[in-house]
Scaffold this active site. Sequence first.
Site, PDB file in Angstrom:
ATOM      1  N   ILE A 167       0.767  -0.698   0.376  1.00  0.00           N
ATOM      2  CA  ILE A 167      -0.014   0.013  -0.263  1.00  0.00           C
ATOM      3  C   ILE A 167       1.217   1.510  -0.221  1.00  0.00           C
ATOM      4  O   ILE A 167       0.767   2.319  -0.746  1.00  0.00           O
ATOM      5  CB  ILE A 167      -1.002  -0.209   1.426  1.00  0.00           C
ATOM      6  CG1 ILE A 167      -1.939  -1.143   0.980  1.00  0.00           C
ATOM      7  CG2 ILE A 167      -2.128   0.848   1.432  1.00  0.00           C
ATOM      8  CD1 ILE A 167      -3.009  -1.462   2.134  1.00  0.00           C
ATOM      9  N   ASP A 168       1.372   1.081   0.387  1.00  0.00           N
ATOM     10  CA  ASP A 168       2.753   1.950   1.105  1.00  0.00           C
ATOM     11  C   ASP A 168       3.028   2.299  -0.249  1.00  0.00           C
ATOM     12  O   ASP A 168       3.649   3.759  -1.058  1.00  0.00           O
ATOM     13  CB  ASP A 168       3.855   2.169   2.153  1.00  0.00           C
ATOM     14  CG  ASP A 168       3.492   2.810   3.269  1.00  0.00           C
ATOM     15  OD1 ASP A 168       2.645   3.771   3.118  1.00  0.00           O
ATOM     16  OD2 ASP A 168       4.269   2.105   4.029  1.00  0.00           O
TER      17      ASP A 168
END
Length: 395
Positions: A167-168
């Site tokens: 996600i990052d």
Amino acid sequence: MRPLEGIKVLDFSKVLAGPLCTQSMGDLGADVIKVEPLQLGDETRGWPPFRAQGLGAVFLSVNRNKRSVALDLKTEEGQAVAHELARTADVAVTSFGAGVAERLDIDATTLQSVNDRLIHCSISGYGTSGPLKDRPGYDVILQAFSGMMSLTGEVGGGHIRSPISPIDQVTGMHALTAILAALLERERTGVGTTVKVNLFETSLGLLRYNLQSFWERGVQPERCGSTHESMCPYRAFDTADGPLLLGVANDHLWRKFCAIADLEDVMDDPRFRTNADRVANRAETDALVERALSARTVSYWDAELAKAGIPCAPINTLKEVQDHPHTEASGIMVEYDDAYGRPTKSVGLPLTIGDAPREAGSPPPLHGQHTHMILEELGYSKARIEELRAAGAVA
């Protein structure tokens, strides 16, 4: 490979999403100035394992091709330096909790008041609206909140974190995509704009086909380990000497696989003829494939299936993929000397433009390594720089 040469980026971000975005811009030729707080700086400098003090592995992975200036943005003097930097910048990237950029005077409204051509990118956990907008966001928190973690792991197993921080990393790429689009828009309009990305929306974007399946079925899908709910056989199988990931993604590949694996007698069995049949009879399909694959080694199957164009791969360790001839041939691993002159490696930008080779560029900077240089570029005298240092505004 420097299409962004001449673009100046202020990187107020930290940890992973923002720094990956700005390192990518640096790899593409932009002049990236990493603005860090005093003391430690970006907190990933202190995350082990360490190459040296202030050079943690996560920090090293996403901070090449940057210069570091250390400012105390809680002081008027530090904010004034940030505003001077913004006057000639093209892009500013922030990644603070709700209201922090405003308190530090580096929000979009403030910085664009001194430079209306500036593109201001804000990266947050849950966005700037909605009941969770004030909550801090980290990759693993969003893996849990988004439902992603409900899908990972084996049936009946514990909760599994994806260790690559997807996600990052994808949020960083979303930020990069939007910034590049905004730079193109500025060519037409002559003025900057704002870009907003957040981990929550990225997590749902990554779940787009999982959510589509959920809407169709109306029930929570089971965890499926290494397999795929829509395809079979499509998972890791044990061979005679280790695991192999097999991806029979369509019926044409199934027939080819059966011919190689001596499974012609079940090729047209009504239970296995089509992918939908095999998904409906997954346990039986997997069992007969496992029996066939267990008769020979990983290397045998990897070679034979590859000849037939059937997707497969050994489940490599990091060392094995690092040492693979294809990795070397790709040029994706770049080498450079770190800030102390010691050889090290990095994963380069995973794309090429034209025939230009990838280059590592400059090493991740030491904390505040370029403060004096950057202040001089802004026109600060040595005496004034010393005053700012003595006042604790810069380091």
